[in-house]
Design a protein around this motif. Structure first.
Motif, mmCIF file in Angstrom:
data_model
loop_
_atom_site.group_PDB
_atom_site.id
_atom_site.type_symbol
_atom_site.label_atom_id
_atom_site.label_comp_id
_atom_site.label_asym_id
_atom_site.label_seq_id
_atom_site.Cartn_x
_atom_site.Cartn_y
_atom_site.Cartn_z
ATOM 1 N N ILE A 1 0.786 -1.216 0.221
ATOM 2 C CA ILE A 1 0.015 -0.066 0.090
ATOM 3 C C ILE A 1 1.005 1.471 0.004
ATOM 4 O O ILE A 1 1.688 1.449 0.769
ATOM 5 C CB ILE A 1 -0.894 -0.054 1.145
ATOM 6 N N ILE A 2 0.682 2.224 -0.919
ATOM 7 C CA ILE A 2 1.254 3.354 -1.015
ATOM 8 C C ILE A 2 0.331 4.805 -0.715
ATOM 9 O O ILE A 2 -0.533 4.715 -1.189
ATOM 10 C CB ILE A 2 1.921 3.981 -2.421
ATOM 11 N N LEU A 3 0.473 5.044 0.706
ATOM 12 C CA LEU A 3 -0.190 6.223 1.180
ATOM 13 C C LEU A 3 0.274 7.446 1.097
ATOM 14 O O LEU A 3 1.253 7.856 1.538
ATOM 15 C CB LEU A 3 -0.698 5.767 2.430
ATOM 16 N N ASP A 4 -0.663 8.320 0.270
ATOM 17 C CA ASP A 4 -0.022 9.716 -0.027
ATOM 18 C C ASP A 4 -0.192 10.605 1.159
ATOM 19 O O ASP A 4 -1.396 10.630 1.898
ATOM 20 C CB ASP A 4 -1.025 10.248 -1.042
ATOM 21 N N GLY A 5 0.925 11.139 1.780
ATOM 22 C CA GLY A 5 0.733 11.927 2.784
ATOM 23 C C GLY A 5 1.159 13.435 2.485
ATOM 24 O O GLY A 5 1.666 14.215 3.450
ATOM 25 N N SER A 6 1.069 14.000 1.086
ATOM 26 C CA SER A 6 0.927 15.075 0.786
ATOM 27 C C SER A 6 -0.027 16.244 1.456
ATOM 28 O O SER A 6 -1.022 15.658 1.959
ATOM 29 C CB SER A 6 1.079 15.362 -0.724
ATOM 30 N N ASN A 7 0.457 17.206 1.686
ATOM 31 C CA ASN A 7 -0.247 18.344 2.274
ATOM 32 C C ASN A 7 -1.836 18.348 1.799
ATOM 33 O O ASN A 7 -2.838 18.811 2.474
ATOM 34 C CB ASN A 7 0.058 19.922 2.159
ATOM 35 N N SER A 8 -1.868 18.106 0.567
ATOM 36 C CA SER A 8 -3.421 18.486 -0.293
ATOM 37 C C SER A 8 -4.089 17.274 0.205
ATOM 38 O O SER A 8 -5.496 17.497 0.036
ATOM 39 C CB SER A 8 -3.040 18.332 -1.875
ATOM 40 N N MET A 9 -4.000 16.407 0.877
ATOM 41 C CA MET A 9 -4.678 15.277 1.426
ATOM 42 C C MET A 9 -5.701 15.906 2.528
ATOM 43 O O MET A 9 -6.602 15.221 3.014
ATOM 44 C CB MET A 9 -4.162 13.969 2.049
ATOM 45 N N TRP A 10 -5.332 17.045 2.866
ATOM 46 C CA TRP A 10 -6.388 17.746 4.006
ATOM 47 C C TRP A 10 -7.375 18.291 3.069
ATOM 48 O O TRP A 10 -8.319 18.700 4.024
ATOM 49 C CB TRP A 10 -5.547 18.766 4.753
ATOM 50 N N GLY A 11 -7.187 18.280 1.956
ATOM 51 C CA GLY A 11 -8.494 18.925 1.234
ATOM 52 C C GLY A 11 -9.574 17.905 0.980
ATOM 53 O O GLY A 11 -9.632 16.915 1.904
ATOM 54 N N GLN A 12 -10.829 18.374 1.036
ATOM 55 C CA GLN A 12 -12.057 17.800 1.364
ATOM 56 C C GLN A 12 -12.697 17.143 0.105
ATOM 57 O O GLN A 12 -12.737 17.776 -0.991
ATOM 58 C CB GLN A 12 -13.163 18.657 1.972
ATOM 59 N N LEU A 13 -13.535 15.808 0.275
ATOM 60 C CA LEU A 13 -14.170 15.628 -0.753
ATOM 61 C C LEU A 13 -15.579 15.063 -0.219
ATOM 62 O O LEU A 13 -15.581 14.267 0.661
ATOM 63 C CB LEU A 13 -13.366 14.033 -1.173
ATOM 64 N N GLN A 14 -16.416 15.857 -0.635
ATOM 65 C CA GLN A 14 -17.930 15.778 -0.233
ATOM 66 C C GLN A 14 -17.874 16.115 1.292
ATOM 67 O O GLN A 14 -18.653 15.275 2.001
ATOM 68 C CB GLN A 14 -18.565 14.296 -0.381
ATOM 69 N N GLY A 15 -17.128 17.103 1.655
ATOM 70 C CA GLY A 15 -17.373 17.486 2.891
ATOM 71 C C GLY A 15 -16.270 16.849 4.051
ATOM 72 O O GLY A 15 -16.318 16.931 5.352
#
Length: 389
Positions: free
Chosen positions: A41-55
């Motif tokens: 599993i490769i899990l993205d830890g970039s800052n943009s992962m704090w963005g929201q998807l459907q709230g």
């Protein structure tokens, strides 16, 4: 009496020893030679992962998806975990949390929960690092990411290279709905894997279940997977002698038996999709030509559908009224067996290149309907005029 006491002591000691051995066996990792799938599993830890998807924060959706996968896996998969971007803002920020051979579910879930996005997205190098920690056989990468490469690499090319060096490798991708998903689709395509957007809960669940079904098939190589309700998958492409017989870029759509659309793909060389067991209809559109076929999906297995665009002809449709004047009409084209091909609304005429086959064509003018069976021959223009008198 002394003899009886000695016998009782021996039995008690033996029972304690057996209990100790049983407990020790519970703690030992499996050492049998049963083949297992190894998934990094490769899990993205970039800052943009704090963005929201459907709230909901994307990292929260990612955590929940992986939790579902790990908690529902049945011992057929050894999971490893590689993260990037979660410790510092550097293109060298990789963390190999664990290798597949050291899989510990509780520990991995804790590490996933503690993930704190903050850095950049070296996806190309992350793919290379993940592949280094996989065996040659039954190798699988699951990339969970929301963006594109931000460190100068070419993850699409890397996915292709990894597949060339290990044809058995499969790279599935869970992405997030934004303008950057094209690169993630390319990674999945070149990695012979599936791409799903995390907000499509039905397809996401099917992909996660499909990963398990694939692993169960590896374990049970002599028969049907344990659970016949787990998904299978399809691989779809189209080729033509006009392009040297190699697969060409085309648009593909997958439909349920009731005609509802499951997924559509634009300009793809190959499509892979996890699906529940059953019958589906697949449509390909290439250079103005439409192709359709049915495919049966079986649990844990991959069904391959290759459209051949080499043999096709031109179908031209038009209509005349009672005064022999050209009129606009609605046209529908079906295969002879009833499979829908295309619909053309309020058209003066239709020019359609389709594969050589038997068809049923229909025209609707002011509520009056006419139908006709027609044969399409290779490299031949087929003209039909509907006359509404």
């Amino acid at each position: 009496m002394k003899k009886i006491l000695i016998q009782q002591l021996f039995i008690t000691t033996l029972m304690l020893g057996l209990s100790h051995n049983a407990l020790a066996e519970d703690k030992k990792p499996a050492t049998d030679s049963t083949p297992r799938q190894s998934t990094m599993i490769i899990l993205d830890g970039s800052n943009s992962m704090w963005g929201q998807l459907q709230g909901i924060n994307k990292i929260v959706t990612a955590r929940e998806s992986l939790k579902t996968l790990l908690e529902n896996a049945h011992g057929n998969i050894n999971f490893g975990l590689l993260t990037y971007g979660n410790k510092k803002k550097s293109c060298n920020d990789f963390t190999l949390v664990s290798k597949p051979e050291d899989y510990d579910k509780k520990k991995m879930l804790r590490n996933i929960r503690k993930m704190n996005p903050r850095g950049r997205s070296p996806i190309a190098d992350a793919l290379k690092q993940a592949a280094k920690n996989l065996p040659a056989e039954n190798a699988h990468i699951l990339l969970v990411s929301d963006g594109e490469e931000s460190c100068g690499g070419d993850p699409c090319a890397v996915a292709k290279e990894l597949r060339q060096s290990n044809p058995g490798l499969q790279i599935d991708v869970i992405g997030f709905r934004d303008e950057k998903e094209a690169q993630l689709e390319c990674i999945a395509e070149n990695g012979n894997g599936a791409f799903v957007v995390a907000d499509n809960t039905e397809r996401l669940k099917t992909l996660l279940d499909g990963v398990q079904a694939k692993a169960r098939t590896i374990v049970n190589v002599t028969g049907t997977p344990v659970d016949g309700n787990l998904p299978g998958s399809i691989e779809v492409s189209i080729k033509s002698t006009h392009t040297g017989g190699t697969p060409s870029r085309a648009n593909f759509s997958i439909y349920r038996p009731d005609g509802s659309n499951i997924a559509s793909f634009t300009s793809r060389i190959q499509v892979k999709e996890y699906l529940e067991p059953g019958e589906y209809r697949v449509k390909a559109q290439w250079k103005g030509q439409s192709y359709t076929n049915k495919v049966i999906v079986q649990s844990g297995k991959t069904s391959t559908l290759r459209f051949d665009a080499s043999q096709s002809g031109m179908l031209r449709l038009s209509s005349l009224n009672s005064n022999k004047e050209a009129v606009k009409a609605n046209y529908s084209v079906y295969l002879a067996n009833g499979d829908f091909i295309s619909r053309h609304v309020h058209q003066d005429n239709v020019d359609l290149r389709i594969p050589a086959d038997e068809y049923r064509i229909k025209a609707d003018f002011d509520g009056t309907i006419q139908e006709k069976n027609i044969s399409i021959e290779p490299n031949v223009d087929n003209n039909h005029v509907f006359r509404f008198e």
